[in-house]
Design a protein around this motif. Structure first.
Motif, PDB file in Angstrom:
ATOM      1  N   ARG A 106       0.839  -1.209   0.000  1.00 47.92           N
ATOM      2  CA  ARG A 106       0.000   0.000   0.000  1.00 47.92           C
ATOM      3  C   ARG A 106       0.871   1.256   0.000  1.00 47.92           C
ATOM      4  NH1 ARG A 106      -2.198   3.422  -1.482  1.00 47.92           N
ATOM      5  NH2 ARG A 106      -4.137   4.448  -0.876  1.00 47.92           N
ATOM      6  N   THR A 107       1.958   1.224   0.770  1.00 50.42           N
ATOM      7  CA  THR A 107       2.865   2.370   0.788  1.00 50.42           C
ATOM      8  C   THR A 107       3.516   2.565  -0.575  1.00 50.42           C
ATOM      9  OG1 THR A 107       3.358   1.715   3.071  1.00 50.42           O
ATOM     10  CG2 THR A 107       4.683   3.474   2.136  1.00 50.42           C
ATOM     11  N   ASP A 108       3.959   1.478  -1.185  1.00 51.74           N
ATOM     12  CA  ASP A 108       4.601   1.574  -2.501  1.00 51.74           C
ATOM     13  C   ASP A 108       3.632   2.148  -3.534  1.00 51.74           C
ATOM     14  OD1 ASP A 108       6.908   0.524  -1.449  1.00 51.74           O
ATOM     15  OD2 ASP A 108       6.513  -1.527  -2.135  1.00 51.74           O
ATOM     16  N   ARG A 109       2.368   1.721  -3.465  1.00 49.32           N
ATOM     17  CA  ARG A 109       1.382   2.222  -4.424  1.00 49.32           C
ATOM     18  C   ARG A 109       1.172   3.732  -4.258  1.00 49.32           C
ATOM     19  NH1 ARG A 109      -4.335  -0.636  -4.273  1.00 49.32           N
ATOM     20  NH2 ARG A 109      -4.764   0.901  -2.629  1.00 49.32           N
ATOM     21  N   MET A 110       1.133   4.186  -2.995  1.00 46.97           N
ATOM     22  CA  MET A 110       0.983   5.617  -2.740  1.00 46.97           C
ATOM     23  C   MET A 110       2.156   6.395  -3.327  1.00 46.97           C
ATOM     24  SD  MET A 110       2.566   7.981  -0.551  1.00 46.97           S
ATOM     25  CE  MET A 110       3.118   7.021   0.846  1.00 46.97           C
ATOM     26  N   ARG A 111       3.378   5.906  -3.088  1.00 45.78           N
ATOM     27  CA  ARG A 111       4.551   6.619  -3.609  1.00 45.78           C
ATOM     28  C   ARG A 111       4.545   6.641  -5.138  1.00 45.78           C
ATOM     29  NH1 ARG A 111       7.823   4.781   1.232  1.00 45.78           N
ATOM     30  NH2 ARG A 111       7.928   2.721   0.273  1.00 45.78           N
ATOM     31  N   GLU A 112       4.096   5.543  -5.739  1.00 41.24           N
ATOM     32  CA  GLU A 112       4.053   5.491  -7.196  1.00 41.24           C
ATOM     33  C   GLU A 112       3.017   6.470  -7.735  1.00 41.24           C
ATOM     34  OE1 GLU A 112       5.232   4.854 -10.790  1.00 41.24           O
ATOM     35  OE2 GLU A 112       6.205   3.847  -9.092  1.00 41.24           O
ATOM     36  N   GLU A 113       1.890   6.630  -7.029  1.00 40.79           N
ATOM     37  CA  GLU A 113       0.872   7.584  -7.454  1.00 40.79           C
ATOM     38  C   GLU A 113       1.414   9.012  -7.421  1.00 40.79           C
ATOM     39  OE1 GLU A 113      -3.164   5.188  -5.958  1.00 40.79           O
ATOM     40  OE2 GLU A 113      -2.192   6.677  -4.672  1.00 40.79           O
ATOM     41  N   VAL A 114       2.134   9.348  -6.363  1.00 40.07           N
ATOM     42  CA  VAL A 114       2.721  10.684  -6.270  1.00 40.07           C
ATOM     43  C   VAL A 114       3.784  10.869  -7.354  1.00 40.07           C
ATOM     44  CG1 VAL A 114       4.049  12.265  -4.824  1.00 40.07           C
ATOM     45  CG2 VAL A 114       2.226  10.884  -3.804  1.00 40.07           C
ATOM     46  N   ALA A 115       4.626   9.859  -7.534  1.00 38.53           N
ATOM     47  CA  ALA A 115       5.686   9.954  -8.545  1.00 38.53           C
ATOM     48  C   ALA A 115       5.100  10.136  -9.938  1.00 38.53           C
ATOM     49  CB  ALA A 115       6.568   8.707  -8.494  1.00 38.53           C
ATOM     50  N   GLU A 116       3.966   9.480 -10.223  1.00 35.94           N
ATOM     51  CA  GLU A 116       3.352   9.620 -11.541  1.00 35.94           C
ATOM     52  C   GLU A 116       2.845  11.040 -11.770  1.00 35.94           C
ATOM     53  OE1 GLU A 116       3.120   7.694 -14.332  1.00 35.94           O
ATOM     54  OE2 GLU A 116       4.723   6.731 -13.192  1.00 35.94           O
ATOM     55  N   VAL A 117       2.347  11.678 -10.705  1.00 33.87           N
ATOM     56  CA  VAL A 117       1.939  13.079 -10.846  1.00 33.87           C
ATOM     57  C   VAL A 117       3.153  13.952 -11.161  1.00 33.87           C
ATOM     58  CG1 VAL A 117       1.009  15.079  -9.618  1.00 33.87           C
ATOM     59  CG2 VAL A 117      -0.083  12.845  -9.364  1.00 33.87           C
ATOM     60  N   LEU A 118       4.256  13.715 -10.461  1.00 29.48           N
ATOM     61  CA  LEU A 118       5.467  14.500 -10.694  1.00 29.48           C
ATOM     62  C   LEU A 118       6.042  14.245 -12.086  1.00 29.48           C
ATOM     63  CD1 LEU A 118       7.092  13.916  -7.198  1.00 29.48           C
ATOM     64  CD2 LEU A 118       6.292  16.119  -8.059  1.00 29.48           C
ATOM     65  N   ARG A 119       6.004  13.002 -12.519  1.00 32.15           N
ATOM     66  CA  ARG A 119       6.571  12.653 -13.820  1.00 32.15           C
ATOM     67  C   ARG A 119       5.672  13.104 -14.974  1.00 32.15           C
ATOM     68  NH1 ARG A 119      10.281   8.610 -14.239  1.00 32.15           N
ATOM     69  NH2 ARG A 119       9.196   7.733 -16.041  1.00 32.15           N
ATOM     70  N   GLY A 120       4.324  13.022 -14.775  1.00 29.22           N
ATOM     71  CA  GLY A 120       3.397  13.367 -15.843  1.00 29.22           C
ATOM     72  C   GLY A 120       3.048  14.845 -15.852  1.00 29.22           C
ATOM     73  N   PRO A 121       2.018  15.263 -15.088  1.00 30.22           N
ATOM     74  CA  PRO A 121       1.671  16.695 -15.072  1.00 30.22           C
ATOM     75  C   PRO A 121       2.834  17.592 -14.655  1.00 30.22           C
ATOM     76  CG  PRO A 121      -0.065  15.387 -14.048  1.00 30.22           C
ATOM     77  CD  PRO A 121       1.074  14.448 -14.300  1.00 30.22           C
ATOM     78  N   GLY A 122       3.718  17.087 -13.784  1.00 30.79           N
ATOM     79  CA  GLY A 122       4.873  17.887 -13.368  1.00 30.79           C
ATOM     80  C   GLY A 122       5.987  17.937 -14.401  1.00 30.79           C
ATOM     81  N   GLY A 123       5.907  17.117 -15.452  1.00 31.61           N
ATOM     82  CA  GLY A 123       6.880  17.164 -16.550  1.00 31.61           C
ATOM     83  C   GLY A 123       8.269  16.687 -16.196  1.00 31.61           C
ATOM     84  N   LEU A 124       8.406  15.879 -15.123  1.00 30.50           N
ATOM     85  CA  LEU A 124       9.746  15.539 -14.641  1.00 30.50           C
ATOM     86  C   LEU A 124      10.192  14.136 -15.038  1.00 30.50           C
ATOM     87  CD1 LEU A 124       9.492  17.081 -11.049  1.00 30.50           C
ATOM     88  CD2 LEU A 124      10.424  18.103 -13.135  1.00 30.50           C
ATOM     89  N   ALA A 125       9.573  13.535 -16.028  1.00 32.49           N
ATOM     90  CA  ALA A 125       9.951  12.177 -16.429  1.00 32.49           C
ATOM     91  C   ALA A 125      11.400  12.104 -16.899  1.00 32.49           C
ATOM     92  CB  ALA A 125       9.017  11.672 -17.524  1.00 32.49           C
ATOM     93  N   GLY A 126      11.905  13.189 -17.472  1.00 34.47           N
ATOM     94  CA  GLY A 126      13.282  13.165 -17.975  1.00 34.47           C
ATOM     95  C   GLY A 126      14.338  13.277 -16.906  1.00 34.47           C
ATOM     96  N   ILE A 127      13.933  13.533 -15.651  1.00 34.16           N
ATOM     97  CA  ILE A 127      14.915  13.688 -14.571  1.00 34.16           C
ATOM     98  C   ILE A 127      15.534  12.355 -14.183  1.00 34.16           C
ATOM     99  CG2 ILE A 127      15.183  14.362 -12.138  1.00 34.16           C
ATOM    100  CD1 ILE A 127      14.916  16.680 -14.074  1.00 34.16           C
ATOM    101  N   ASP A 128      14.696  11.309 -14.125  1.00 34.52           N
ATOM    102  CA  ASP A 128      15.198   9.990 -13.729  1.00 34.52           C
ATOM    103  C   ASP A 128      14.245   8.948 -14.286  1.00 34.52           C
ATOM    104  OD1 ASP A 128      17.249   8.687 -11.628  1.00 34.52           O
ATOM    105  OD2 ASP A 128      15.342   7.619 -11.501  1.00 34.52           O
ATOM    106  N   ALA A 129      14.806   7.819 -14.715  1.00 34.73           N
ATOM    107  CA  ALA A 129      13.986   6.788 -15.362  1.00 34.73           C
ATOM    108  C   ALA A 129      13.287   5.884 -14.364  1.00 34.73           C
ATOM    109  CB  ALA A 129      14.860   5.949 -16.295  1.00 34.73           C
ATOM    110  N   SER A 130      13.648   5.950 -13.087  1.00 36.46           N
ATOM    111  CA  SER A 130      13.063   5.050 -12.096  1.00 36.46           C
ATOM    112  C   SER A 130      11.670   5.529 -11.717  1.00 36.46           C
ATOM    113  CB  SER A 130      13.959   4.978 -10.859  1.00 36.46           C
ATOM    114  OG  SER A 130      14.137   6.261 -10.289  1.00 36.46           O
ATOM    115  N   GLY A 131      11.005   4.794 -10.853  1.00 35.57           N
ATOM    116  CA  GLY A 131       9.681   5.169 -10.392  1.00 35.57           C
ATOM    117  C   GLY A 131       9.589   5.033  -8.889  1.00 35.57           C
ATOM    118  N   GLY A 132       8.451   5.412  -8.312  1.00 35.43           N
ATOM    119  CA  GLY A 132       8.206   5.226  -6.898  1.00 35.43           C
ATOM    120  C   GLY A 132       9.249   5.867  -6.013  1.00 35.43           C
ATOM    121  N   ARG A 133       9.666   5.130  -4.988  1.00 30.62           N
ATOM    122  CA  ARG A 133      10.601   5.658  -3.994  1.00 30.62           C
ATOM    123  C   ARG A 133      11.912   6.103  -4.634  1.00 30.62           C
ATOM    124  NH1 ARG A 133      14.657   3.843  -0.358  1.00 30.62           N
ATOM    125  NH2 ARG A 133      14.535   4.967   1.633  1.00 30.62           N
ATOM    126  N   GLU A 134      12.446   5.301  -5.565  1.00 29.13           N
ATOM    127  CA  GLU A 134      13.725   5.645  -6.182  1.00 29.13           C
ATOM    128  C   GLU A 134      13.632   6.987  -6.911  1.00 29.13           C
ATOM    129  OE1 GLU A 134      12.243   2.706  -6.402  1.00 29.13           O
ATOM    130  OE2 GLU A 134      13.591   1.620  -5.049  1.00 29.13           O
TER     131      GLU A 134
END
Length: 742
Positions: A534-562
């Motif tokens: 459940r914790t991992d899913r929450m972190r992945e949800e936040v990371a997806e917001v940062l990577r998608g609407p936040g435009g930060l996908a090019g910063i790092d290829a990893s997801g979630g906590r990393e």
């Protein structure tokens, strides 16, 4: 298939692997040349671009310099590996401390004498590495390979200076011929012995110096071999010194046993004293020459053990074969002998094989007792070694190739990252007054999207915070169902036996209660998996917001906590106190963890009090004393009541993970969006990372500069070279030998 045929098949397979290694060497050379061009262009550009681009070039320079130093080393390692697989023979290294019977064993195998394989009980007789190759129908002959002046000073003398702290090593033989630095004080027996070795090289220099300028290989007859490999003459009355200039001697001779075609023996100097040169030579030979190791050990008849010197020797060999599992490619021959001076060591040889060796960390594939002076016994021992070698050499070779494959992948990834960073230079080369206006417009747009999306996620989690967490509910159901279906209660017979052993039913009852509590408590630890998920899913949800609407996908290829941690490292510390709200919030979210111990354990433990011998749900009656069947029923009732209590208590808190997740994400939103100054922090970060977030959006004017076009072409050449290496890579488990290296 005969051993000779198997060896020929292995040699053929190795030839294909050598070709693959040669191609890998060529790919490294291409990447290296492309990076050298990039280095030259960087030196030209660094004085002509704006400050920000200059800083970017400086950052690239450190990694570029490191790769230009490491890639030639990898090219040399690939070349050495290819030479290993091109060898016409499979090589068996015979290794042992001095005076253990190593040379006797080699003489028994080859039929050579003390003239070619020196022995001597009075000291360390063998002075250099000898490679003995079987060839039918030829007279014994040898080639001597000498050190050059430079390699002698670097590989033989310099280590003594470094180890003893004598200052800079001499750069010429004339300098070495001058007075030695004084021996260091307080270095003990080991340091004194090493200094004595260095002093011996120094004193004997006139006797062997001329060999350091003698071309290699230097052919000699059989009768001359001892003079170049031994430390003393046959009577051990006068020392030899030629061995000090010799790197290696290769002897070709017909062995006594004619089934050795395709195999070679490597006789390494006996270890056991403090001679650094011997240890270094051993490791060097193992890295490039030896396929399988045979240790030779002669137990003392009066008492012995696998002790510190044996482990030190084992460590030297293990270091030389760092790419392999030494246990899988080494054997031990326990030398059994009976002499008038040393007695009969047969009993201790058996103890070494059966007791001392299994109890030590001296681990080998196999061990055998043999009299090293008896050719038949030695041949039988070597049959075991050679059968293992021909059966398992492919596995050993794959380990060697895997080390190169892993290093190649690491370097390829680093070069690719460097090329990606280098490609952003054109964006940074524009003056600030050109890029600042479009940047502000882009940032305000993306920051608005980020704030809206994070707020939407918080609203969604707020709506769910009172709802049951499905993952936890399923985990609790699984635990309770398994606990009910398999309570592990004792049978009547087990209870009777336990009561007799424990001196009464009441004692047995209390112990069974405690065991039930421990078993049931242990089952609930399985809820950790659901809470972590459940914790991992929450972190992945936040990371997806940062990577998608936040435009930060090019910063790092990893997801979630990393991804959160990688992003935190990039956020600048811009506040007056040197901190950052955004950095703090990212790390807080990355380190947040729901766990059984933090959320559930204290509630579960309270439900298990009735399974405690001191506070049982059903007290043990003493008047009248219950029957065995009644005690079994009491255990079952107490267990069922504990399960019911756990179910009732946990049902009340199945929504707690949802509430906890909402709380931490809302806290994250407050820190990164709502907190005063957070937008300024984001603006500075996006400005620094603009070439990664919006690649190509700021390079329009800069592309007209000729030097930047050359830079872009050089970056493209590096990228193409890396891609070529990656495209031709073959997985580790590919059965085809043609491309054995990634």
């Amino acid at each position: 298939m005969s051993r000779r045929a198997r060896i020929e098949e292995i040699r053929s397979r190795r030839a294909g692997q050598a070709l693959a290694l040669d191609r890998a060497h060529g790919r490294v050379a291409e990447v290296l040349e492309a990076l050298r061009v990039l280095r030259t262009l960087r030196a030209d550009l660094v004085t002509q671009v704006p400050d920000e681009a200059r800083s970017h070039l400086a950052g690239i320079g450190a990694e570029l310099t490191a790769l230009l130093e490491e890639l030639p080393q990898e090219a040399a390692a690939l070349e050495a590996a290819a030479a290993r697989f091109r060898r016409p023979t499979l090589n068996v290294g015979v290794i042992g401390r001095a005076r253990q019977g190593k040379s006797e064993m080699i003489k028994s195998l080859t039929g050579l004498t003390d003239r070619e394989v020196p022995t001597g009980d009075g000291g360390f007789c063998t002075g250099v590495t000898s490679v003995l190759r079987h060839q039918e129908g030829v007279a014994t002959q040898a080639q001597v390979f000498f050190y050059t002046e430079r390699s002698f000073l670097r590989e033989v003398i310099a280590p003594y200076y470094a180890e003893l702290g004598l200052g800079p090593a001499p750069a010429t033989l004339d300098r070495f011929a001058g007075p030695l630095p004084p021996a260091p004080d307080g270095d003990g027996a080991v340091g004194g012995s090493r200094y004595s070795h260095l002093a011996a090289f120094h004193a004997a220099l006139p006797a062997y110096r001329h060999y350091l300028s003698t071309p290699s290989p230097h052919p000699i007859e059989a009768g001359e071999i001892r003079r170049f490999v031994a430390q003393a003459d046959p009577e051990e009355k006068e020392p030899y010194h030629a061995f000090r200039a010799v790197r290696q001697v290769r002897i070709t001779t017909p062995f006594e046993h004619q089934d050795w075609t395709g195999l070679s023996l490597i006789d390494l100097p006996g270890l056991g004293d403090t001679n650094l040169q011997d240890a270094r030579r051993l490791v060097s030979a193992l890295q490039d020459e030896i396929d399988v190791v045979v240790f030779v050990r002669r137990p003392d008849a009066s008492g012995d053990a696998i002790d510190t010197p044996d482990h030190q020797l084992f460590d030297h060999v293990r270091d030389g074969l760092a790419w392999a599992d030494l246990k899988s490619c080494s054997f031990l021959v326990v030398n059994r002998c009976v002499t008038a001076t040393k007695g009969d060591n047969t009993a201790n040889a058996r103890k070494m094989l059966e007791q001392w060796l299994p109890a030590s960390r001296f681990t080998v594939s196999g061990a055998r007792i043999a009299d090293c002076s008896e050719p038949a016994e030695v041949a039988a021992a070597m049959d075991q070694v050679l059968d293992h070698l021909t059966d398992h050499l492919d596995e050993l070779d794959e380990r060697h190739l895997a080390a190169r494959r892993e290093r190649a992948a690491e370097l390829r990834e680093r070069v690719a990252r460097l090329a990606e960073r280098a490609g952003r230079l054109a964006d940074l080369a524009q003056p600030a007054d050109v890029w600042s206006v479009p940047f502000i417009r882009l940032f305000e747009d993306v920051h608005g999207q980020l704030a809206n999306s994070l707020a939407g996620l918080v609203d969604h989690l707020r709506e769910q915070r009172a709802l049951t967490d499905g993952l936890l509910a399923d985990a609790v159901d699984d635990v309770l169902r398994a606990a009910a279906e398999d309570p592990c209660h004792p049978t009547a017979e087990q209870l009777t036996v336990r009561a007799a052993r424990e001196n009464g039913l009441s004692v047995a009852y209390g112990k069974y209660l405690n065991e039930s509590r421990a078993r049931l408590s242990r089952r609930f630890l399985e809820c950790d998996g659901a809470l972590h998920a459940r914790t991992d899913r929450m972190r992945e949800e936040v990371a997806e917001v940062l990577r998608g609407p936040g435009g930060l996908a090019g910063i790092d290829a990893s997801g979630g906590r990393e991804f959160l941690l990688a992003l935190a490292e990039r956020i600048p510390r811009v506040r007056e106190n040197g901190g950052s709200e955004i950095r703090y919030a990212l790390r807080l979210l990355a380190d947040f963890q729901l766990s059984y111990r933090g959320m559930l354990q204290h509630r579960v433990r309270a439900c298990l009090d009735g399974l405690h011998a001191d506070t049982p749900a059903m007290s043990f009656p003493h008047d009248p004393v219950p029957t065995t069947g009644q005690v079994l029923e009491m255990l079952e009732v107490a267990y069922d009541e504990a399960l019911f209590a756990c179910r009732s208590e946990l049902d009340k808190m199945l929504a707690d993970p949802s509430a906890a997740v909402f709380s931490i994400v809302e806290e994250f939103y407050d820190r990164v969006i709502a907190a005063a100054g957070s937008q300024d922090e984001w603006r500075l970060f996006y400005q620094d990372a603009r070439t990664e977030i919006w690649p190509g959006r700021f390079a329009a004017l800069a592309q007209h500069a000729a030097q930047l076009r050359q830079w872009s072409e050089a970056v493209a050449a590096v990228t193409a070279a890396v891609a070529a290496a990656g495209d031709s890579a073959v997985p580790a488990d590919d059965p085809e030998p043609e491309e054995a290296l990634a």
